[in-house]
Design a protein around this motif. Structure first.
Motif, short mmCIF file in Angstrom:
data_model
loop_
_atom_site.label_atom_id
_atom_site.label_comp_id
_atom_site.label_asym_id
_atom_site.label_seq_id
_atom_site.Cartn_x
_atom_site.Cartn_y
_atom_site.Cartn_z
N PHE A 19 0.84 -1.20 0.00
CA PHE A 19 0.00 0.00 0.00
C PHE A 19 0.87 1.25 0.00
CE2 PHE A 19 -2.27 3.47 2.00
CZ PHE A 19 -3.49 3.45 1.33
N THR A 20 1.90 1.26 0.83
CA THR A 20 2.79 2.42 0.92
C THR A 20 3.48 2.70 -0.40
OG1 THR A 20 3.16 1.96 3.26
CG2 THR A 20 4.75 3.41 2.18
N ARG A 21 3.95 1.65 -1.08
CA ARG A 21 4.59 1.84 -2.38
C ARG A 21 3.62 2.44 -3.39
NH1 ARG A 21 7.04 -3.00 -1.32
NH2 ARG A 21 5.55 -4.17 -2.58
N LEU A 22 2.41 1.91 -3.44
CA LEU A 22 1.40 2.44 -4.36
C LEU A 22 1.06 3.89 -4.03
CD1 LEU A 22 -1.12 -0.55 -4.62
CD2 LEU A 22 0.61 0.14 -6.29
N PHE A 23 0.88 4.17 -2.75
CA PHE A 23 0.53 5.52 -2.30
C PHE A 23 1.64 6.51 -2.68
CE2 PHE A 23 -0.11 8.96 0.72
CZ PHE A 23 -1.49 9.09 0.74
N ASP A 24 2.89 6.14 -2.41
CA ASP A 24 4.02 7.01 -2.73
C ASP A 24 4.16 7.21 -4.24
OD1 ASP A 24 4.54 7.30 -0.04
OD2 ASP A 24 6.21 5.88 -0.03
N LYS A 25 3.96 6.16 -5.02
CA LYS A 25 4.04 6.26 -6.47
C LYS A 25 2.95 7.19 -6.99
CE LYS A 25 5.36 5.23 -10.66
NZ LYS A 25 6.55 5.84 -11.22
N HIS A 26 1.74 7.10 -6.43
CA HIS A 26 0.64 7.99 -6.83
C HIS A 26 1.03 9.45 -6.57
CE1 HIS A 26 -3.05 10.29 -6.22
NE2 HIS A 26 -3.58 9.50 -7.14
N ASN A 27 1.59 9.72 -5.40
CA ASN A 27 2.00 11.08 -5.08
C ASN A 27 3.13 11.57 -5.97
OD1 ASN A 27 0.06 11.39 -3.11
ND2 ASN A 27 1.40 10.74 -1.45
N GLU A 28 4.07 10.69 -6.31
CA GLU A 28 5.17 11.06 -7.21
C GLU A 28 4.62 11.43 -8.59
OE1 GLU A 28 7.99 7.84 -7.39
OE2 GLU A 28 8.25 7.85 -5.21
N LEU A 29 3.68 10.63 -9.09
CA LEU A 29 3.09 10.92 -10.39
C LEU A 29 2.33 12.24 -10.35
CD1 LEU A 29 1.76 7.41 -11.49
CD2 LEU A 29 3.63 8.70 -12.53
N ASP A 30 1.61 12.47 -9.27
CA ASP A 30 0.86 13.71 -9.13
C ASP A 30 1.79 14.92 -9.21
OD1 ASP A 30 -1.67 15.09 -8.59
OD2 ASP A 30 -0.78 15.58 -6.64
N GLN A 31 2.90 14.85 -8.51
CA GLN A 31 3.87 15.95 -8.53
C GLN A 31 4.50 16.11 -9.92
OE1 GLN A 31 4.33 18.19 -5.90
NE2 GLN A 31 5.20 19.28 -7.63
N GLN A 32 4.83 15.00 -10.55
CA GLN A 32 5.42 15.03 -11.88
C GLN A 32 4.45 15.68 -12.88
OE1 GLN A 32 6.74 11.20 -13.25
NE2 GLN A 32 7.67 12.03 -15.09
N ILE A 33 3.18 15.33 -12.80
CA ILE A 33 2.17 15.91 -13.68
C ILE A 33 2.06 17.41 -13.43
CG2 ILE A 33 -0.32 15.99 -14.14
CD1 ILE A 33 -0.28 12.88 -13.51
N ASN A 35 4.31 19.41 -12.25
CA ASN A 35 5.52 20.05 -12.75
C ASN A 35 5.50 20.19 -14.27
OD1 ASN A 35 6.52 20.31 -10.17
ND2 ASN A 35 7.87 18.56 -10.31
N MET A 36 5.01 19.17 -14.96
CA MET A 36 4.93 19.23 -16.42
C MET A 36 3.90 20.27 -16.87
SD MET A 36 5.11 15.28 -17.63
CE MET A 36 6.66 14.43 -17.85
N GLU A 37 2.76 20.30 -16.19
CA GLU A 37 1.71 21.25 -16.56
C GLU A 37 2.13 22.69 -16.28
OE1 GLU A 37 -2.30 18.56 -16.23
OE2 GLU A 37 -1.68 19.65 -14.44
N LEU A 46 0.89 14.38 -24.56
CA LEU A 46 0.71 12.92 -24.61
C LEU A 46 1.33 12.25 -23.38
CD1 LEU A 46 -0.48 10.68 -26.38
CD2 LEU A 46 1.73 10.51 -27.51
N GLU A 47 2.51 12.70 -22.99
CA GLU A 47 3.16 12.15 -21.79
C GLU A 47 2.34 12.46 -20.53
OE1 GLU A 47 7.91 12.27 -22.78
OE2 GLU A 47 6.91 14.17 -22.44
N ILE A 48 1.81 13.67 -20.47
CA ILE A 48 1.00 14.06 -19.32
C ILE A 48 -0.25 13.18 -19.24
CG2 ILE A 48 -0.42 15.91 -18.34
CD1 ILE A 48 1.69 17.89 -19.48
N GLU A 49 -0.91 12.99 -20.36
CA GLU A 49 -2.12 12.16 -20.38
C GLU A 49 -1.81 10.72 -19.97
OE1 GLU A 49 -5.25 13.21 -20.64
OE2 GLU A 49 -4.36 15.21 -20.73
N SER A 50 -0.68 10.21 -20.41
CA SER A 50 -0.26 8.86 -20.05
C SER A 50 -0.03 8.74 -18.55
CB SER A 50 1.00 8.48 -20.82
OG SER A 50 1.45 7.21 -20.45
#
Length: 74
Positions: A19-33, A35-37, A46-50
């Motif tokens: 659960f912790t790995r999934l939760f942390d990965k979700h937060n990392e993706l959120d921040q990456q998105i 930053n890109m936006e 396309l990368e953002i949508e992916s």
């Protein structure tokens, strides 16, 4: 994310490594998105949508784990 499960999330993050790995990965993706936006980090639309699709899949999986844990009384 999932304010109704805030206490359960805290408990699971302390005991469930998957659960912790999934939760942390979700937060990392959120921040990456974000930053890109904001053009802080390079990324095409396309990368953002992916990344958004990957983040949504993680959110769905996290919700499933939360519901299962809540039903089990964890």
């Amino acid at each position: 994310m999932f304010p109704e499960y805030r206490e359960l999330i805290t408990r699971l993050k302390g005991h469930d490594h998957h659960f912790t790995r999934l939760f942390d990965k979700h937060n990392e993706l959120d921040q990456q998105i974000k930053n890109m936006e904001a053009h802080i980090q390079p990324g095409t639309q396309l990368e953002i949508e992916s990344l958004k699709k990957e983040k949504l899949a993680l959110k769905d999986e996290l919700y499933g784990l939360l519901k299962k844990a809540a039903e089990a009384g964890t």
